[in-house]
Design a protein around this motif. Structure first.
Motif, PDB file in Angstrom:
ATOM      1  N   THR A  60      -0.633 -10.976   8.489  1.00 36.19           N
ATOM      2  CA  THR A  60      -1.092 -12.191   9.514  1.00 36.19           C
ATOM      3  C   THR A  60      -2.471 -12.356   9.382  1.00 36.19           C
ATOM      4  O   THR A  60      -2.600 -13.580   9.385  1.00 36.19           O
ATOM      5  N   GLY A  61      -3.638 -11.484   9.156  1.00 38.88           N
ATOM      6  CA  GLY A  61      -4.685 -12.015   9.047  1.00 38.88           C
ATOM      7  C   GLY A  61      -4.901 -12.895   7.827  1.00 38.88           C
ATOM      8  O   GLY A  61      -5.748 -13.869   8.196  1.00 38.88           O
ATOM      9  N   TYR A  62      -4.488 -12.548   6.590  1.00 41.34           N
ATOM     10  CA  TYR A  62      -4.380 -13.509   5.656  1.00 41.34           C
ATOM     11  C   TYR A  62      -3.953 -14.695   5.840  1.00 41.34           C
ATOM     12  O   TYR A  62      -4.310 -15.871   5.441  1.00 41.34           O
ATOM     13  N   GLN A  72      -9.481 -26.869   6.951  1.00 38.37           N
ATOM     14  CA  GLN A  72     -10.914 -27.312   6.578  1.00 38.37           C
ATOM     15  C   GLN A  72     -10.850 -28.095   5.077  1.00 38.37           C
ATOM     16  O   GLN A  72     -11.702 -28.708   4.500  1.00 38.37           O
ATOM     17  N   ARG A  73      -9.650 -28.273   4.755  1.00 41.74           N
ATOM     18  CA  ARG A  73      -9.209 -28.836   3.585  1.00 41.74           C
ATOM     19  C   ARG A  73      -9.783 -28.257   2.292  1.00 41.74           C
ATOM     20  O   ARG A  73      -9.995 -28.721   1.248  1.00 41.74           O
ATOM     21  N   ASN A  74      -9.972 -26.898   2.107  1.00 43.92           N
ATOM     22  CA  ASN A  74     -10.151 -25.994   1.206  1.00 43.92           C
ATOM     23  C   ASN A  74      -8.955 -25.358   0.693  1.00 43.92           C
ATOM     24  O   ASN A  74      -8.706 -24.267   1.063  1.00 43.92           O
ATOM     25  N   PHE A  75      -8.221 -26.284  -0.001  1.00 41.10           N
ATOM     26  CA  PHE A  75      -6.855 -25.884  -0.208  1.00 41.10           C
ATOM     27  C   PHE A  75      -6.857 -24.654  -1.312  1.00 41.10           C
ATOM     28  O   PHE A  75      -5.869 -23.989  -1.162  1.00 41.10           O
ATOM     29  N   ILE A  76      -7.768 -24.462  -2.231  1.00 38.88           N
ATOM     30  CA  ILE A  76      -7.888 -23.549  -3.067  1.00 38.88           C
ATOM     31  C   ILE A  76      -7.993 -22.208  -2.419  1.00 38.88           C
ATOM     32  O   ILE A  76      -7.171 -21.313  -2.522  1.00 38.88           O
ATOM     33  N   ALA A  77      -9.056 -22.011  -1.533  1.00 34.53           N
ATOM     34  CA  ALA A  77      -8.950 -21.014  -0.615  1.00 34.53           C
ATOM     35  C   ALA A  77      -7.720 -20.397   0.232  1.00 34.53           C
ATOM     36  O   ALA A  77      -7.264 -19.330   0.595  1.00 34.53           O
ATOM     37  N   LEU A  83      -1.147 -16.477  -0.601  1.00 34.18           N
ATOM     38  CA  LEU A  83      -0.558 -15.835  -1.465  1.00 34.18           C
ATOM     39  C   LEU A  83      -0.707 -14.034  -1.260  1.00 34.18           C
ATOM     40  O   LEU A  83       0.166 -13.473  -1.350  1.00 34.18           O
ATOM     41  N   LYS A  84      -1.887 -13.927  -0.950  1.00 36.74           N
ATOM     42  CA  LYS A  84      -2.101 -12.628  -0.428  1.00 36.74           C
ATOM     43  C   LYS A  84      -1.161 -11.978   0.783  1.00 36.74           C
ATOM     44  O   LYS A  84      -0.594 -11.183   0.882  1.00 36.74           O
TER      45      LYS A  84
END
Length: 286
Positions: A60-62, A72-77, A83-84
């Motif tokens: 849930t946290g991830y 924030q539109r930081n799609f890689i992060a 995935l985690k």
């Protein structure tokens, strides 16, 4: 006031050492802030969960952290955290969480242009929610309707437009059971975009014009960007250039407000640039 109650919820949960309620409290605070502070609350869940045996807390946290990065539109992060979360949810066999993560991962796949991979995720979700859904189940309804919308949208992107229309019809009918205005309008505008793909420009204008007032009322900027883009392009196709330019300018205004434009909508600027060049003017693209 919402933050006051969420803080009170967290304080009470800490006193009672109630980890489940504490996760909910942190989650509420993360949703309320939707910025760097929201990320800190997601990290608080992860930090607490790492000391506990419950894998679903950590998942849930991830997931929440991934959602914050998505906003924030930081799609890689965002994808990294999804995935985690997905891996942990599978270990915990938490089906509800697995399918929640499927949905957001599918949205990221759409954004990246991986339409076939997104379609498979949305198919899986549609099957899952279809088995659980009934029109009396109000809590599940948004997830079920969202799974239909995601599926219809993915079919359009892989150019299976008849399947898109089929699921738009199902979605509109199901959202009419409880008069869910949000999804009735979403399926209306989604079919309008699909009609544009079919080159039925008058039908495009009809559907999108019906959905537009509700989207303006609810200030749904991502959907307003889409509706104005396809309205503009449809009007342009039938030769009503002045109305077309009005709607395409709305796309530009929303982009300047949000600093976010879906790659599919970039052709809006091609028409604007062409229009202003003919007039001997320049347009500044931010």
């Amino acid at each position: 006031m919402s933050r006051f109650y969420a803080n009170a919820y967290i304080s009470k949960s800490k006193l009672e050492l109630n980890h489940n309620e504490l996760v909910i409290g942190y989650q509420l605070m993360s949703y309320l802030y939707k910025n760097q502070i929201g990320l800190q609350y997601a990290d608080s869940i992860i930090e607490m969960a790492e000391k506990l045996p419950r894998k679903d807390y950590l998942a849930t946290g991830y997931l929440i952290k991934g959602n914050q990065f998505y906003l924030q539109r930081n799609f890689i992060a965002s994808l990294d955290n999804y995935l985690k979360s997905h891996q942990l949810a599978k270990k915990a066999n938490d089906q509800e969480l697995i399918h929640s993560i499927n949905h957001v991962m599918g949205l990221l796949k759409i954004r990246a242009g991986d339409y076939n991979q997104a379609l498979e995720l949305f198919k899986e979700n549609y099957k899952y929610y279809s088995k659980l859904y009934s029109k009396e189940n109000y809590d599940l309804e948004p997830y079920y309707l969202s799974s239909i919308f995601a599926l219809s949208d993915a079919y359009r992107r892989v150019k299976k437009i008849d399947s898109t229309s089929f699921f738009n019809r199902i979605g509109f009918i199901k959202s009419s059971y409880n008069n869910n205005l949000k999804y009735k309008n979403i399926f209306t505008f989604n079919e309008g975009i699909n009609q544009y793909v079919k080159k039925n420009y008058e039908a495009t204008i009809d559907s999108l014009s019906k959905a537009l007032p509700y989207l303006i009322k609810t200030n749904n900027k991502p959907h307003l960007e889409y509706v104005n883009s396809f309205l503009g392009k449809a009007y342009y196709k039938i030769g009503k250039e002045d109305i077309a330019i009005y709607h395409l300018k709305q796309v530009d205004e929303i982009f300047n407000a949000t600093n976010d434009l879906h790659p599919e909508l970039r052709d809006s600027y091609e028409i604007l640039i062409s229009h202003f060049k003919k007039q001997g003017k320049t347009i500044i693209i931010y």
